[in-house]
Design a protein around this motif. Structure first.
Motif, PDB file in Angstrom:
ATOM      1  N   GLN A   1      28.561  61.355 -47.179  1.00  0.00           N
ATOM      2  CA  GLN A   1      27.922  60.635 -48.287  1.00  0.00           C
ATOM      3  C   GLN A   1      28.640  59.321 -48.593  1.00  0.00           C
ATOM      4  OE1 GLN A   1      28.012  63.716 -51.279  1.00  0.00           O
ATOM      5  NE2 GLN A   1      26.412  64.928 -50.265  1.00  0.00           N
ATOM      6  N   GLY A   2      29.757  59.064 -47.922  1.00  0.00           N
ATOM      7  CA  GLY A   2      30.397  57.758 -48.042  1.00  0.00           C
ATOM      8  C   GLY A   2      31.759  57.737 -48.721  1.00  0.00           C
ATOM      9  N   ASP A   3      32.223  58.886 -49.192  1.00  0.00           N
ATOM     10  CA  ASP A   3      33.528  58.907 -49.861  1.00  0.00           C
ATOM     11  C   ASP A   3      34.659  59.189 -48.870  1.00  0.00           C
ATOM     12  OD1 ASP A   3      33.181  58.228 -52.494  1.00  0.00           O
ATOM     13  OD2 ASP A   3      32.620  60.250 -53.110  1.00  0.00           O
TER      14      ASP A   3
ATOM     15  N   ALA B   1      29.990  56.595 -43.218  1.00  0.00           N
ATOM     16  CA  ALA B   1      30.766  57.713 -43.744  1.00  0.00           C
ATOM     17  C   ALA B   1      32.152  57.241 -44.144  1.00  0.00           C
ATOM     18  CB  ALA B   1      30.878  58.813 -42.691  1.00  0.00           C
TER      19      ALA B   1
ATOM     20  N   GLU C   1      27.860  48.787 -42.823  1.00  0.00           N
ATOM     21  CA  GLU C   1      27.521  50.128 -42.361  1.00  0.00           C
ATOM     22  C   GLU C   1      26.427  50.760 -43.198  1.00  0.00           C
ATOM     23  OE1 GLU C   1      30.926  52.577 -42.026  1.00  0.00           O
ATOM     24  OE2 GLU C   1      31.935  51.262 -40.608  1.00  0.00           O
ATOM     25  N   ALA C   2      25.362  51.192 -42.541  1.00  0.00           N
ATOM     26  CA  ALA C   2      24.374  52.018 -43.210  1.00  0.00           C
ATOM     27  C   ALA C   2      25.058  53.356 -43.462  1.00  0.00           C
ATOM     28  CB  ALA C   2      23.185  52.182 -42.290  1.00  0.00           C
ATOM     29  N   PRO C   3      24.643  54.218 -44.353  1.00  0.00           N
ATOM     30  CA  PRO C   3      23.495  54.034 -45.204  1.00  0.00           C
ATOM     31  C   PRO C   3      23.851  53.650 -46.635  1.00  0.00           C
ATOM     32  CG  PRO C   3      24.043  56.345 -45.052  1.00  0.00           C
ATOM     33  CD  PRO C   3      25.136  55.576 -44.370  1.00  0.00           C
ATOM     34  N   ALA C   4      25.124  53.657 -46.967  1.00  0.00           N
ATOM     35  CA  ALA C   4      25.483  53.558 -48.382  1.00  0.00           C
ATOM     36  C   ALA C   4      25.555  52.101 -48.842  1.00  0.00           C
ATOM     37  CB  ALA C   4      26.815  54.257 -48.624  1.00  0.00           C
TER      38      ALA C   4
ATOM     39  N   ARG D   1      28.196  50.295 -51.662  1.00  0.00           N
ATOM     40  CA  ARG D   1      29.359  49.538 -51.200  1.00  0.00           C
ATOM     41  C   ARG D   1      29.506  48.212 -51.945  1.00  0.00           C
ATOM     42  NH1 ARG D   1      32.154  52.792 -47.521  1.00  0.00           N
ATOM     43  NH2 ARG D   1      30.619  54.112 -46.556  1.00  0.00           N
TER      44      ARG D   1
ATOM     45  N   ARG E   1      31.248  48.822 -54.878  1.00  0.00           N
ATOM     46  CA  ARG E   1      32.667  49.104 -54.662  1.00  0.00           C
ATOM     47  C   ARG E   1      33.489  47.829 -54.535  1.00  0.00           C
ATOM     48  NH1 ARG E   1      33.311  54.589 -51.188  1.00  0.00           N
ATOM     49  NH2 ARG E   1      31.713  55.697 -52.305  1.00  0.00           N
TER      50      ARG E   1
END
Ligand SMILES: Nc1ncnc2c1ncn2[C@@H]1O[C@H](COP(=O)(O)OP(=O)(O)OP(=O)(O)O)[C@@H](O)[C@H]1O
Ligand SMILES: [Mg+2]
Lengths: 300, 369
Positions: free
Chosen positions: A28-30, A94, B285-288, B292, B295
């Motif tokens: 989820q990206g963390d 990720a 970078e996908a998907p986030a 980001r 962030r």
């Protein structure tokens, strides 16, 4: 955020579920770290498919050795790169996924004040780097659990500390989980001794029901009608018992369905196990994803 | 305890110039939700009761703790694996820059022993930050060993620095709510005495590199006697003085503190580059993607203005920064990162505006009712 994973009984699915939560949360990206503090049976290496740390590392540089003061820093393993289940690199989007493994042949030990200090230093270092740190504590009340709970008490109010208490969906497991949390010298009482209020403690604790077979689940479709209705009745009774014992809906972070893959092998369930090979159930992946996503939800 | 000159000669090495300054800097984001004020910095860095903390406010707030001195008697690194004992003290200190970046550094200036045998501790304690090497091998061998992967039984300046940084980072004054996740960086540095080969030497440029494990290395040649200023061939450096029989017992390690400040400054800027580069790389970078951008916010608010290479360096050492700007080119990389962030922000504002615009148009008539 620090997530302390515990259970009263052994073999509840704590390590397997926590590993899957770590994996999902990283996807989820963390940036996620899995800290194996189950010194009696540090199995996370095996669940993540890391040969060299199957039952903890043999190098004498695991989490256990660190707490004893034998090494200045416990070794870290990059799960994306080292896992034999995964593709040897971090998937795009990720976050990092790192294992701080236990030591093979670690075992329990007596608590010493320096250990709490060392644990606090380690957790502080990890919170600099990782969004979520999942700590696998051993089953029941253990020295490791006391050390970690002591160490997190002074980690700084800005680092949320949460508990996930794992239990199977049976009468004995519900009663045991209740005791671990609310009983004499349980997690709540310990927390109060460390300066938290009862409300703060209850707010930080959530339960995860593991390997649950809901009466309506397709796997139970072949039951005879008498069996099905008996099962329904049992399930209702368990729901009632859980609610009475403080394990009711508002206290539940998630329900992980029984899954054939996890029944036969302790492992990470990847999307390809669900979509391509279809050996795992989509509901299992969904449940892991949901719990992982809601770890940081502030109030339930 | 002035050593007879012949003994200095006897223990002086045959190869490689002495002395060598070894050190390591660890850099981290302070474990706090926002930049802390001067009072907090002072309290954070007060490592002993009533210890003085040096505070500067211009061009950038910076606090430096007093030196923490630690006695050591251990094996020294050696490139050739020779057994060389070291006895003396290492000096460490903690630094907070801009109320936001925490550092700890440890250093030792290594000299050949002035006496053939170990002396009383008081003799070593009187000379802070100096380790005497008892055994064969020159400064080059020591430096090579220090830069090689660490061996467990050898002097570990990094571990000492890390523990000091832990002390700052676990302070109860901090709320533990850092707005971004960052990795501590390790910068090792070796300053070798310049121009030992005799004859006029051109100043060697500083060398900065990052190895596979992420360890940064800075190699410098400078005058270690006194100010640490750049040497041209005409100057007499310590190494030649040693060869001429300079009494090492009187060497006080002056200049090491200035070099330490320089290395801390390089470490701060390398850390800033590392943190921002990672954020920017992740943008692609996908998907986030949307997450980001958010962030980056804290980094823009809290870190961008801390870029000030050489702000605290002594004028005598400004040549090091000039050289580093040429290669590897710290500020060039920084400029490209900042440009990338600007673009990304412009784009996200544009996206927000067009989205809002649509809503405003739809909402428009309703408001008139
Ligand atoms: N959802 C599930 N469905 C089926 N089997 C499961 C499920 N979750 C876990 N298991 C299985 O249950 C067994 C125990 O799991 P695990 O080792 O994670 O438990 P644990 O609580 O960490 O045990 P211990 O206390 O020994 O550390 C494993 O074989 C695991 O694969
Ligand atoms: Mg386990």
């Amino acid at each position: 955020m620090i997530v302390l994973a515990t259970s009263d009984k052994g073999g509840t699915g704590r390590s397997v579920t926590t590993s899957n939560l770590a994996y999902r949360r990283a996807l989820q990206g963390d940036d996620v770290c899995y800290l194996d503090f189950d010194f009696g049976s540090p199995t996370a290496g095996a669940v993540f498919g890391i040969e060299a740390a199957g039952r903890g590392v043999k190098t004498g540089a695991g989490a256990h050795s660190y707490l004893l003061g034998d090494v200045a820093e416990p070794a870290r393993i990059d799960i994306w790169r080292e896992s034999s289940w995964l593709k040897k690199e971090r998937p795009p989007g990720a976050g990092r996924l790192v294992l701080v493994a236990g030591d093979e042949g670690g075992g329990e030990f007596q608590v010493q004040p320096q250990m709490i200090e060392r644990c606090q230093v380690l957790l502080a270092r990890l919170t600099e780097e990782f969004d979520v740190i999942l700590v696998d504590l051993s089953a029941g009340r253990s020295y490791a659990a006391d050390i970690v709970q002591g160490a997190t008490a002074t980690i700084g109010a800005g680092t949320p500390v949460r508990w996930l208490v794992f239990h199977r969906w049976t009468r004995q497991h519900i009663l045991a989980a209740h005791g671990l949390v609310f009983g004499e010298r349980g997690i709540v009482q310990n927390g109060e001794r460390l300066g938290y209020t009862r409300e703060q403690m209850e707010d930080s604790i959530r339960f995860v029901r593991t390997a649950v077979q809901e009466p309506d689940s397709p796997q139970l479709g072949l039951l005879r009608p008498t069996q099905a209705s008996w099962l329904h009745q049992c399930h209702e009774e368990l729901l009632k018992l859980a609610a009475q014992r403080g394990l009711g809906r508002s206290m539940v972070a998630g329900v992980i369905p029984w899954d054939p893959v996890l029944q036969w092998r302790e492992q990470i369930i990847r999307d390809l196990d669900i979509d391509s090979t279809q050996i795992a159930n989509p509901e299992t992946g969904q449940a892991f994803d949901d719990v992982a996503l809601h770890l940081t939800r502030t109030s339930h | 305890m002035t050593a007879p000159r012949h003994s200095t000669r006897r223990t002086a090495p045959t190869a490689g110039p002495w002395p060598v300054l070894l050190g390591e800097v660890r850099t981290a984001l302070l474990r706090h939700s926002r930049a802390v004020g001067v009072e907090t910095v002072e309290e954070l860095l007060e490592l002993a009761p009533a210890a003085t903390v040096r505070l500067t406010s211009r061009p950038l707030a910076r606090g430096v703790s007093t030196d923490v001195v630690e006695g050591v008697h251990c094996r020294l690194p050696s490139g050739s694996g020779r057994r060389v004992e070291g006895v003396g003290t290492i000096v460490s200190r903690a630094v907070v820059t801009g109320g936001r970046i925490a550092q700890a550094s440890s250093r030792a200036l290594v000299l050949p022993a002035t006496a053939p045998r170990r002396q009383n501790w008081s003799a070593y304690l009187a000379r802070q930050g100096i380790i005497e090497a008892l055994g064969p091998g020159g400064g080059d061998d020591l430096a090579a060993g220090f830069l090689a992967p660490h061996r467990p039984d050898v002097l570990d300046l990094g571990a000492v620095a890390n523990r000091l940084l832990d002390r700052v980072q676990t302070s109860l004054l901090l709320d533990g709510a850092s707005p971004l996740r960052t990795t501590r960086t390790r910068l090792r540095f070796v300053v070798a005495a310049a121009g030992s080969g005799g004859g006029p030497s051109t100043p060697a440029p500083p060398r900065f590199s990052v190895d596979v494990d992420g360890v940064r290395t800075l190699l410098l040649r400078a005058d270690l006697h006194g100010t640490g200023r750049e040497l041209d061939g005409a100057e007499t450096d310590l190494a030649t003085q040693v060869q001429k029989g300079l009494d090492l017992a009187e060497f006080d390690g002056g200049g090491a503190a200035e070099l330490m400040t320089l290395c801390e400054d390089v470490a701060v800027h390398d850390w800033l580059l590392t943190v921002l580069q990672r954020l920017v790389d992740n943008l692609d970078e996908a998907p986030a993607r949307n997450g980001r951008i958010e962030r980056i916010g804290p980094a823009i608010e809290q870190l961008l203005h801390l870029w000030m290479p050489g702000a605290h360096a002594e004028p005598e050492l400004s040549w090091v920064w000039s050289a580093l700007e040429g290669r590897p080119g710290f500020s060039r990389q920084w400029a490209s990162i900042v440009a990338r962030i600007r673009n990304e922000l412009d784009l996200s504002i544009l996206r927000a505006l067009t989205a809002d615009g649509g809503q405003a148009r739809r909402a428009g008539p309703a408001e008139e009712l």
